[in-house]
Design a protein around this motif. Sequence first.
Motif, PDB file in Angstrom:
ATOM      1  N   MET A 270       0.834  -1.193   0.000  1.00 56.52           N
ATOM      2  CA  MET A 270       0.000   0.000   0.000  1.00 56.52           C
ATOM      3  C   MET A 270       0.878   1.255   0.000  1.00 56.52           C
ATOM      4  SD  MET A 270      -3.357   0.366  -0.022  1.00 56.52           S
ATOM      5  CE  MET A 270      -4.145  -0.936   0.930  1.00 56.52           C
ATOM      6  N   SER A 271       1.893   1.268   0.841  1.00 54.48           N
ATOM      7  CA  SER A 271       2.783   2.430   0.905  1.00 54.48           C
ATOM      8  C   SER A 271       3.625   2.576  -0.356  1.00 54.48           C
ATOM      9  CB  SER A 271       3.692   2.337   2.129  1.00 54.48           C
ATOM     10  OG  SER A 271       2.933   2.415   3.324  1.00 54.48           O
ATOM     11  N   GLN A 272       3.946   1.463  -0.984  1.00 53.10           N
ATOM     12  CA  GLN A 272       4.688   1.540  -2.242  1.00 53.10           C
ATOM     13  C   GLN A 272       3.886   2.256  -3.323  1.00 53.10           C
ATOM     14  OE1 GLN A 272       6.089  -2.834  -2.148  1.00 53.10           O
ATOM     15  NE2 GLN A 272       7.515  -1.840  -3.543  1.00 53.10           N
ATOM     16  N   ARG A 273       2.581   2.125  -3.282  1.00 56.01           N
ATOM     17  CA  ARG A 273       1.742   2.746  -4.318  1.00 56.01           C
ATOM     18  C   ARG A 273       1.919   4.257  -4.354  1.00 56.01           C
ATOM     19  NH1 ARG A 273      -4.355   1.142  -4.333  1.00 56.01           N
ATOM     20  NH2 ARG A 273      -4.171   2.192  -6.352  1.00 56.01           N
ATOM     21  N   ILE A 274       2.197   4.849  -3.209  1.00 52.88           N
ATOM     22  CA  ILE A 274       2.360   6.310  -3.166  1.00 52.88           C
ATOM     23  C   ILE A 274       3.827   6.690  -2.924  1.00 52.88           C
ATOM     24  CG2 ILE A 274      -0.006   6.830  -2.504  1.00 52.88           C
ATOM     25  CD1 ILE A 274       0.908   7.010   0.400  1.00 52.88           C
ATOM     26  N   LYS A 275       4.700   5.708  -3.121  1.00 52.85           N
ATOM     27  CA  LYS A 275       6.148   5.928  -3.002  1.00 52.85           C
ATOM     28  C   LYS A 275       6.530   6.518  -1.645  1.00 52.85           C
ATOM     29  CE  LYS A 275       7.101   6.383  -7.954  1.00 52.85           C
ATOM     30  NZ  LYS A 275       5.790   5.947  -8.430  1.00 52.85           N
ATOM     31  N   ASP A 276       5.876   6.046  -0.611  1.00 51.99           N
ATOM     32  CA  ASP A 276       6.193   6.483   0.748  1.00 51.99           C
ATOM     33  C   ASP A 276       7.305   5.584   1.271  1.00 51.99           C
ATOM     34  OD1 ASP A 276       6.330   7.209   3.424  1.00 51.99           O
ATOM     35  OD2 ASP A 276       4.163   7.406   3.659  1.00 51.99           O
ATOM     36  N   THR A 277       8.528   5.951   0.964  1.00 55.09           N
ATOM     37  CA  THR A 277       9.668   5.093   1.269  1.00 55.09           C
ATOM     38  C   THR A 277       9.876   4.906   2.771  1.00 55.09           C
ATOM     39  OG1 THR A 277      11.158   7.004   1.104  1.00 55.09           O
ATOM     40  CG2 THR A 277      10.841   5.670  -0.876  1.00 55.09           C
ATOM     41  N   GLU A 278       9.604   5.942   3.547  1.00 57.61           N
ATOM     42  CA  GLU A 278       9.769   5.823   4.993  1.00 57.61           C
ATOM     43  C   GLU A 278       8.750   4.859   5.587  1.00 57.61           C
ATOM     44  OE1 GLU A 278      10.250   8.643   8.977  1.00 57.61           O
ATOM     45  OE2 GLU A 278       9.855   9.551   7.024  1.00 57.61           O
ATOM     46  N   ALA A 279       7.507   4.919   5.097  1.00 55.76           N
ATOM     47  CA  ALA A 279       6.470   4.021   5.594  1.00 55.76           C
ATOM     48  C   ALA A 279       6.759   2.575   5.204  1.00 55.76           C
ATOM     49  CB  ALA A 279       5.096   4.444   5.061  1.00 55.76           C
ATOM     50  N   VAL A 280       7.281   2.372   4.004  1.00 53.42           N
ATOM     51  CA  VAL A 280       7.645   1.016   3.575  1.00 53.42           C
ATOM     52  C   VAL A 280       8.747   0.471   4.470  1.00 53.42           C
ATOM     53  CG1 VAL A 280       8.702  -0.341   1.726  1.00 53.42           C
ATOM     54  CG2 VAL A 280       6.926   1.334   1.176  1.00 53.42           C
ATOM     55  N   THR A 281       9.716   1.294   4.785  1.00 53.22           N
ATOM     56  CA  THR A 281      10.819   0.881   5.651  1.00 53.22           C
ATOM     57  C   THR A 281      10.313   0.510   7.037  1.00 53.22           C
ATOM     58  OG1 THR A 281      12.330   2.342   4.467  1.00 53.22           O
ATOM     59  CG2 THR A 281      13.023   1.593   6.645  1.00 53.22           C
ATOM     60  N   THR A 282       9.451   1.344   7.593  1.00 55.46           N
ATOM     61  CA  THR A 282       8.891   1.069   8.925  1.00 55.46           C
ATOM     62  C   THR A 282       8.117  -0.237   8.921  1.00 55.46           C
ATOM     63  OG1 THR A 282       8.734   3.425   9.430  1.00 55.46           O
ATOM     64  CG2 THR A 282       7.369   1.935  10.736  1.00 55.46           C
ATOM     65  N   ALA A 283       7.326  -0.455   7.876  1.00 52.54           N
ATOM     66  CA  ALA A 283       6.535  -1.683   7.784  1.00 52.54           C
ATOM     67  C   ALA A 283       7.431  -2.908   7.657  1.00 52.54           C
ATOM     68  CB  ALA A 283       5.579  -1.597   6.599  1.00 52.54           C
ATOM     69  N   ALA A 284       8.515  -2.788   6.880  1.00 45.49           N
ATOM     70  CA  ALA A 284       9.440  -3.906   6.720  1.00 45.49           C
ATOM     71  C   ALA A 284      10.129  -4.236   8.040  1.00 45.49           C
ATOM     72  CB  ALA A 284      10.478  -3.573   5.650  1.00 45.49           C
ATOM     73  N   LEU A 285      10.531  -3.211   8.771  1.00 48.14           N
ATOM     74  CA  LEU A 285      11.181  -3.433  10.070  1.00 48.14           C
ATOM     75  C   LEU A 285      10.203  -4.044  11.071  1.00 48.14           C
ATOM     76  CD1 LEU A 285      13.297  -0.155  10.321  1.00 48.14           C
ATOM     77  CD2 LEU A 285      14.117  -2.460   9.801  1.00 48.14           C
ATOM     78  N   ASP A 286       8.942  -3.626  11.016  1.00 46.21           N
ATOM     79  CA  ASP A 286       7.922  -4.226  11.889  1.00 46.21           C
ATOM     80  C   ASP A 286       7.747  -5.704  11.567  1.00 46.21           C
ATOM     81  OD1 ASP A 286       7.526  -1.842  13.185  1.00 46.21           O
ATOM     82  OD2 ASP A 286       5.619  -1.370  12.199  1.00 46.21           O
ATOM     83  N   LEU A 287       7.734  -6.036  10.279  1.00 42.48           N
ATOM     84  CA  LEU A 287       7.608  -7.441   9.879  1.00 42.48           C
ATOM     85  C   LEU A 287       8.791  -8.246  10.395  1.00 42.48           C
ATOM     86  CD1 LEU A 287       6.693  -9.920   8.349  1.00 42.48           C
ATOM     87  CD2 LEU A 287       7.555  -8.879   6.228  1.00 42.48           C
ATOM     88  N   LEU A 288       9.991  -7.711  10.276  1.00 39.64           N
ATOM     89  CA  LEU A 288      11.173  -8.430  10.752  1.00 39.64           C
ATOM     90  C   LEU A 288      11.131  -8.631  12.265  1.00 39.64           C
ATOM     91  CD1 LEU A 288      13.858  -6.673   8.538  1.00 39.64           C
ATOM     92  CD2 LEU A 288      13.108  -9.061   8.361  1.00 39.64           C
ATOM     93  N   ALA A 289      10.619  -7.639  12.985  1.00 40.46           N
ATOM     94  CA  ALA A 289      10.506  -7.766  14.440  1.00 40.46           C
ATOM     95  C   ALA A 289       9.528  -8.874  14.802  1.00 40.46           C
ATOM     96  CB  ALA A 289      10.053  -6.440  15.049  1.00 40.46           C
ATOM     97  N   THR A 290       8.451  -8.975  14.054  1.00 38.75           N
ATOM     98  CA  THR A 290       7.476 -10.044  14.288  1.00 38.75           C
ATOM     99  C   THR A 290       8.080 -11.397  13.964  1.00 38.75           C
ATOM    100  OG1 THR A 290       5.586  -8.604  13.820  1.00 38.75           O
ATOM    101  CG2 THR A 290       5.240 -10.969  13.555  1.00 38.75           C
ATOM    102  N   ALA A 291       8.762 -11.482  12.814  1.00 35.76           N
ATOM    103  CA  ALA A 291       9.366 -12.750  12.400  1.00 35.76           C
ATOM    104  C   ALA A 291      10.419 -13.220  13.385  1.00 35.76           C
ATOM    105  CB  ALA A 291       9.978 -12.607  11.011  1.00 35.76           C
ATOM    106  N   ALA A 292      11.094 -12.294  14.038  1.00 37.54           N
ATOM    107  CA  ALA A 292      12.149 -12.649  14.988  1.00 37.54           C
ATOM    108  C   ALA A 292      11.599 -13.368  16.215  1.00 37.54           C
ATOM    109  CB  ALA A 292      12.905 -11.397  15.417  1.00 37.54           C
ATOM    110  N   LYS A 293      10.354 -13.090  16.558  1.00 38.56           N
ATOM    111  CA  LYS A 293       9.785 -13.688  17.771  1.00 38.56           C
ATOM    112  C   LYS A 293       9.493 -15.170  17.596  1.00 38.56           C
ATOM    113  CE  LYS A 293       7.737  -9.308  19.238  1.00 38.56           C
ATOM    114  NZ  LYS A 293       6.477  -8.548  19.463  1.00 38.56           N
TER     115      LYS A 293
ATOM    116  N   LEU B 106      20.337  -4.861   7.266  1.00 42.16           N
ATOM    117  CA  LEU B 106      21.058  -5.150   8.508  1.00 42.16           C
ATOM    118  C   LEU B 106      20.154  -5.814   9.533  1.00 42.16           C
ATOM    119  CD1 LEU B 106      23.192  -1.894   8.851  1.00 42.16           C
ATOM    120  CD2 LEU B 106      23.966  -4.161   8.119  1.00 42.16           C
ATOM    121  N   LYS B 107      18.912  -5.352   9.625  1.00 40.26           N
ATOM    122  CA  LYS B 107      17.974  -5.971  10.573  1.00 40.26           C
ATOM    123  C   LYS B 107      17.640  -7.398  10.133  1.00 40.26           C
ATOM    124  CE  LYS B 107      16.495  -4.471  13.690  1.00 40.26           C
ATOM    125  NZ  LYS B 107      16.862  -4.616  15.121  1.00 40.26           N
ATOM    126  N   ALA B 108      17.472  -7.605   8.829  1.00 46.10           N
ATOM    127  CA  ALA B 108      17.179  -8.941   8.321  1.00 46.10           C
ATOM    128  C   ALA B 108      18.354  -9.890   8.546  1.00 46.10           C
ATOM    129  CB  ALA B 108      16.827  -8.872   6.839  1.00 46.10           C
TER     130      ALA B 108
END
Length: 301
Positions: free
Chosen positions: A133-156, A205-207
């Motif tokens: 969804m964030s990619q559709r409007i080229k919101d690079t910061e929101a995409v980054t935040t969402a990716a980091l949130d996903l990685l935090a979830t996957a880490a658990k 780096l987080k991944a």
Amino acid sequence: MKHLLFLYLGVVSSFASDTRPLKERVNEFCQKHRSIAEIEKRHAEWIKQEPDNPDAYILPANALAKAAETVNIVAGDQKDAIAVLTDPKTGKQVGSIAEGPDPAIIKRAEDILKAATKKFPQRLDIHVGRMAMSQRIKDTEAVTTAALDLLATAAKDPQTLRWIDNEQIDGVPLKKALEEVEARIRWLYSFEKDETDKFAQDCALKALELAPGNVELLNFAAIRHLYRGEWKEGREYLLRAEIAAPRDWIVQHNIARASAELGDKADALKRLQAVIKAVPGTDDAKAAEASIKSLGLDVPK
């Protein structure tokens, strides 16, 4: 992009009471609730009535994505115009037509999906939908935040990750999650700006905390350093990638470039010649030959 995002979005921990395919549910919701006000009203009612039903988030987000599509007709040029308007008498351009999503509406849809990832964190498909969804409007910061949130979830507990309608993920769930993040890292690097390069590197780096030997992630971690001329730092990540995949010719090529820039031309030449010998006549070999020339490496006769 007019089609709905049901390919990215799904339902979560408790099952929805409606067992029809997600695409069918999304289409029906969009038919019933066309305006932004109608979608928001139904979403607010639904999450109160069924707080544990993921459809209460997924379907409104998809509907907002559809409602966000706009067609703009203006005088003059527009970025990404799909057509121009000309004066029939003079033949000169007098306007243009462009289409695309309304950023504010897409942001609201992303907010709904963000809330859904908090309530149903194991649903990988919702995380993916949020990033898309964030990619559709080229919101690079929101995409980054969402990716980091996903990685935090996957880490658990990556084994608990699920897909659309709470289905199990084919293959290794963590691998699927990392592939989705890698796709966003690649997208972030495509902007070729230091800010977005940093976003990409942060995700890599987080991944890497979850997959220290992942060659693609190590290469992604190195790329920003190489772009910035930080050859020593970049080479360190590439040497780690070499351990994991000694016959990855892209990695060998990048190490050779870093070695040359650091003054170790002998190492650079040795690596490039090894590529040529290993895969003669290929694009990799031709690139190695070109690099030997461009880097001014002396080839013994």
